[in-house]
Design an enzyme around this catalytic site. Structure first.
Site, PDB file in Angstrom:
ATOM      1  N   GLN A 190      -2.205   1.619 -36.324  1.00 22.38           N
ATOM      2  CA  GLN A 190      -2.851   3.268 -36.595  1.00 22.38           C
ATOM      3  C   GLN A 190      -1.487   3.886 -36.623  1.00 22.38           C
ATOM      4  O   GLN A 190      -0.927   4.915 -35.562  1.00 22.38           O
ATOM      5  CB  GLN A 190      -3.601   3.897 -35.485  1.00 22.38           C
ATOM      6  CG  GLN A 190      -4.607   4.648 -35.319  1.00 22.38           C
ATOM      7  CD  GLN A 190      -5.667   4.522 -36.038  1.00 22.38           C
ATOM      8  OE1 GLN A 190      -6.413   3.400 -36.195  1.00 22.38           O
ATOM      9  NE2 GLN A 190      -6.457   5.892 -37.038  1.00 22.38           N
ATOM     10  N   LYS A 248     -12.811   1.078 -33.971  1.00 24.49           N
ATOM     11  CA  LYS A 248     -12.469  -0.119 -34.829  1.00 24.49           C
ATOM     12  C   LYS A 248     -12.743  -1.371 -33.477  1.00 24.49           C
ATOM     13  O   LYS A 248     -13.442  -2.371 -33.562  1.00 24.49           O
ATOM     14  CB  LYS A 248     -11.012  -0.479 -35.090  1.00 24.49           C
ATOM     15  CG  LYS A 248     -10.828   0.671 -36.087  1.00 24.49           C
ATOM     16  CD  LYS A 248      -9.347   0.805 -36.655  1.00 24.49           C
ATOM     17  CE  LYS A 248      -9.405   1.702 -37.901  1.00 24.49           C
ATOM     18  NZ  LYS A 248      -8.236   2.304 -37.896  1.00 24.49           N
ATOM     19  N   ASP A 274      -4.817  -3.264 -43.281  1.00 26.00           N
ATOM     20  CA  ASP A 274      -4.990  -1.646 -44.029  1.00 26.00           C
ATOM     21  C   ASP A 274      -4.752  -1.705 -44.863  1.00 26.00           C
ATOM     22  O   ASP A 274      -4.996  -0.601 -45.609  1.00 26.00           O
ATOM     23  CB  ASP A 274      -3.757  -1.342 -42.972  1.00 26.00           C
ATOM     24  CG  ASP A 274      -4.994   0.244 -42.182  1.00 26.00           C
ATOM     25  OD1 ASP A 274      -6.309   0.471 -42.426  1.00 26.00           O
ATOM     26  OD2 ASP A 274      -4.568   0.780 -41.720  1.00 26.00           O
TER      27      ASP A 274
END
Ligand code: NAD
Length: 287
Positions: free
Chosen positions: A98, A54, A121
């Site tokens: 994450q 990322k 997200d």
């Protein structure tokens, strides 16, 4: 008949090039550069690789990125305090924690503390709720990436029978909402589903995300089905494979995604798109 391979890597590179061009124009015009903050807690090796990818992707397109590597011993409150500070930080437009988190953390509680305006997200209850009401805002990255792949192959999916295998919060469930939005007749199967093979046989489109190497055999699928493999499984010999037994599906499906190089790159690309979207929507346009 053999399937056409959907090259997610190529499609994702094209989208990232467009993002990079847009960022160059923003820089010339003195506009804000999108900033992404990623929080990594603990020592999960796969998570470390995903976070690194990322960061690389952000650099490639010209975004700012800030990675917070936190020890598994950190308290939930401290993590929430970091999120609250990031929610106020004007240089950060996207925040991502994450997953999976180490077991001691309450994932839903932590995700709820990311501002829904920076929830790149797409897991915040407000963003999931908006998608559920056919009014998407920030959308979960993997399902959004898959929808973009399906658009690229230009097959009309309205009304077709879609089957999602796997009902997790991060893939299966938001995928179900995306497919409903796209007009598919949508079935979602999970570990308690009875007669899975009957559902598989009936599906024109199968999206599988269960984390079981080579699980879906081609002999079960309908001829000409579209097969989307979300699984990422590392075998003992180090090889990465999906949840789909590739060859047996390849000779029977109409389209198939490979692993690696299918859905994975699109997930990262959707994250970049979401960060740019959040930066524009909540800063340029100040809503
Ligand atoms: P998860 O473990 O949270 O959920 C797995 C789901 O599969 C559950 O709903 C479970 O009920 C279902 N399941 C398990 N065994 C089954 C079976 N035999 N039949 C039917 N359903 C079954 O997993 P997850 O986080 O959603 O991830 C799934 C896979 O997708 C993993 O391999 C993961 O690495 C991968 N993944 C890939 C990407 C990407 O960008 N390509 C993104 C996220 C996850």
């Amino acid at each position: 008949m053999v399937a056409k391979i959907i090259n997610g890597l190529k499609i994702s590179k094209k989208i990232q090039k467009k993002i990079k061009n847009e960022i160059n124009i923003r820089k010339k015009n003195g506009l804000l550069i999108p900033g992404l903050a990623v929080i990594l807690i603990g020592k999960n090796n796969s998570s470390k690789i995903y976070v690194k990818n990322k960061k690389i992707a952000c650099k490639k397109v010209g975004f700012l990125s800030k990675i917070f590597k936190l020890s598994e011993n950190i308290s939930e409150n401290k993590v929430i305090n970091i999120l609250k500070k990031l929610n106020k930080n004007k240089l950060i437009h996207g925040i991502l924690v994450q997953l999976p988190l180490p077991k001691k953390f309450n994932t839903l509680k932590i995700l709820k503390n990311i501002s829904y305006k920076k929830d790149v997200d797409g897991f915040h209850p407000i963003n999931i709720g908006l998608l559920c009401q056919k009014n998407p805002n920030l959308r979960s990255c993997t399902p959004l990436g898959i929808i973009q792949l399906l658009k690229k192959i230009k097959i009309k999916i309205k009304g077709i029978n879609a089957l999602i295998i796997g009902a997790s919060n991060i893939v299966g469930r938001p995928m179900m909402l995306e497919l409903l939005l796209a007009g598919c007749t949508t079935t979602i199967a999970h570990r308690f589903t009875k007669n899975l093979k009957k559902h598989i046989k009936n599906a024109d489109l199968i999206i599988i995300a269960i984390g079981k190497p080579n699980f879906l055999h081609g002999k079960w699928i309908k001829k000409g089905a579209i097969i989307i493999d979300v699984g990422i499984n590392r075998l003992k010999n180090g090889k990465i494979v999906g949840d789909v037994d590739f060859y047996s599906n390849y000779i029977k499906a109409s389209y198939i995604t490979p692993v690696p190089g299918g859905v994975g790159p699109m997930t990262v690309t959707s994250l970049l798109q979401n960060t740019l979207y959040a930066c524009k929507k909540y800063n340029d346009l100040k809503k």
